[in-house]
Write a protein that holds these residues in place. Structure first.
Motif, short mmCIF file in Angstrom:
data_model
loop_
_atom_site.label_atom_id
_atom_site.label_comp_id
_atom_site.label_asym_id
_atom_site.label_seq_id
_atom_site.Cartn_x
_atom_site.Cartn_y
_atom_site.Cartn_z
N MET A 1 0.85 -1.18 0.00
CA MET A 1 0.00 0.00 0.00
C MET A 1 0.88 1.23 0.00
O MET A 1 1.91 1.28 0.62
N GLY A 2 0.44 2.25 -0.70
CA GLY A 2 1.17 3.51 -0.74
C GLY A 2 0.23 4.67 -0.54
O GLY A 2 -0.98 4.50 -0.32
N TYR A 3 0.78 5.87 -0.65
CA TYR A 3 -0.03 7.07 -0.47
C TYR A 3 -1.08 7.23 -1.56
O TYR A 3 -2.02 7.99 -1.40
N VAL A 63 5.49 21.21 -0.82
CA VAL A 63 6.20 19.99 -0.44
C VAL A 63 5.14 18.91 -0.20
O VAL A 63 4.14 19.17 0.48
N PRO A 64 5.30 17.73 -0.78
CA PRO A 64 4.30 16.67 -0.60
C PRO A 64 4.13 16.29 0.87
O PRO A 64 5.08 16.26 1.64
N VAL A 65 2.90 16.00 1.25
CA VAL A 65 2.59 15.64 2.63
C VAL A 65 3.34 14.36 3.02
O VAL A 65 3.72 14.19 4.18
N ALA A 66 3.62 13.48 2.08
CA ALA A 66 4.37 12.26 2.36
C ALA A 66 5.77 12.58 2.88
O ALA A 66 6.28 11.92 3.79
N ASP A 67 6.39 13.62 2.31
CA ASP A 67 7.72 14.02 2.77
C ASP A 67 7.67 14.62 4.18
O ASP A 67 8.58 14.42 4.98
N VAL A 68 6.58 15.33 4.48
CA VAL A 68 6.41 15.90 5.82
C VAL A 68 6.20 14.77 6.83
O VAL A 68 6.78 14.79 7.92
N PHE A 69 5.39 13.77 6.46
CA PHE A 69 5.20 12.61 7.35
C PHE A 69 6.52 11.92 7.63
O PHE A 69 6.78 11.52 8.76
N LYS A 70 7.36 11.77 6.62
CA LYS A 70 8.66 11.12 6.81
C LYS A 70 9.53 11.92 7.77
O LYS A 70 10.19 11.36 8.64
N LYS A 71 9.52 13.24 7.64
CA LYS A 71 10.29 14.09 8.56
C LYS A 71 9.79 13.96 10.00
O LYS A 71 10.58 13.89 10.93
N ILE A 72 8.47 13.92 10.17
CA ILE A 72 7.91 13.76 11.51
C ILE A 72 8.34 12.42 12.09
O ILE A 72 8.76 12.32 13.23
N GLY A 133 9.12 8.52 1.68
CA GLY A 133 8.78 9.85 1.21
C GLY A 133 7.89 9.76 -0.02
O GLY A 133 7.42 8.70 -0.38
N SER A 134 7.70 10.87 -0.69
CA SER A 134 6.81 10.89 -1.85
C SER A 134 7.37 10.09 -3.01
O SER A 134 6.63 9.53 -3.80
N GLU A 135 8.69 10.01 -3.14
CA GLU A 135 9.29 9.29 -4.25
C GLU A 135 9.17 7.78 -4.07
O GLU A 135 8.84 7.07 -4.99
N ASP A 136 9.46 7.26 -2.87
CA ASP A 136 9.41 5.82 -2.66
C ASP A 136 8.13 5.36 -1.97
O ASP A 136 7.98 4.20 -1.68
N GLY A 137 7.17 6.22 -1.76
CA GLY A 137 5.91 5.84 -1.14
C GLY A 137 4.83 5.50 -2.15
O GLY A 137 3.72 5.20 -1.81
N ASP A 139 3.08 3.19 -5.10
CA ASP A 139 2.91 1.76 -5.36
C ASP A 139 3.51 1.41 -6.70
O ASP A 139 3.45 2.17 -7.64
N GLU A 140 4.07 0.20 -6.77
CA GLU A 140 4.59 -0.29 -8.05
C GLU A 140 3.43 -0.53 -8.99
O GLU A 140 3.41 -0.10 -10.12
N GLY A 141 2.45 -1.29 -8.50
CA GLY A 141 1.24 -1.53 -9.29
C GLY A 141 0.09 -0.89 -8.56
O GLY A 141 0.28 -0.22 -7.57
N ASN A 142 -1.09 -1.10 -9.04
CA ASN A 142 -2.24 -0.52 -8.37
C ASN A 142 -3.02 -1.63 -7.67
O ASN A 142 -4.21 -1.80 -7.91
N GLU A 143 -2.34 -2.39 -6.83
CA GLU A 143 -2.97 -3.51 -6.15
C GLU A 143 -3.76 -3.02 -4.95
O GLU A 143 -3.32 -2.16 -4.22
N ASN A 144 -4.92 -3.59 -4.77
CA ASN A 144 -5.74 -3.30 -3.59
C ASN A 144 -5.84 -4.55 -2.77
O ASN A 144 -5.97 -5.64 -3.29
N LYS A 145 -5.80 -4.40 -1.45
CA LYS A 145 -5.91 -5.55 -0.55
C LYS A 145 -7.34 -5.90 -0.33
O LYS A 145 -8.20 -5.13 -0.24
#
Length: 145
Positions: A1-3, A63-72, A133-137, A139-145
């Protein structure tokens, strides 16, 4: 799962996993232990976390929120030190510490409260996602669980 699979819905608290789109909207599932399902229509404002950013005054503009989450996560881990009952000055100081060039005129205390609330939800239920962060957060594919 990703952002890209996590969404916020205007008027609804919390965060939701995107289960699948429907003809008239999208099926969402709460990110908690209850896993309640919700169907939102096409007129609902659904925002995917990978598309949400914090306004800045630098050349980038945000700045993407994903990057802010990573900093926190990197700096505070499970206790950001602020919450939804913190006063506005504390919230702005918190964000200023994380994103020194955020746009103070366009980012409101309510936005920062939402950011902290979302972080706490993700920390409790999707902790491994916060290290990305936003770059590695993404998904490779669009898989849903």
């Amino acid at each position: 799962m990703g952002y890209t699979n996590i969404a916020a819905v205007a008027g609804k608290g919390g965060l939701f996993n995107i289960v699948k789109p429907t003809r008239a909207g999208v099926i969402l599932e709460t990110i908690d232990d209850q896993k309640k399902k919700l169907v939102v229509g096409g007129n609902a404002r659904v925002s995917v976390l990978s598309d949400i950013s914090i306004y800045t005054v630098d050349a980038e503009g945000s700045v993407p929120v994903a990057d802010v989450f990573k900093k926190i996560k990197d700096e505070f881990d499970d206790d950001p030190g602020v919450n939804s009952t913190s006063d506005d000055d504390e919230l702005h100081a918190f964000l200023k510490h994380l994103v020194p060039d955020y746009d103070e005129e366009r980012v409101y205390a309510s936005d920062i409260k939402k950011l902290v609330s979302w972080y706490n939800i993700l920390y409790k239920h999707e902790k491994d996602l916060l290290s990305k962060g936003s770059e590695d957060g993404e998904d490779e594919g669009n898989e849903n669980k």
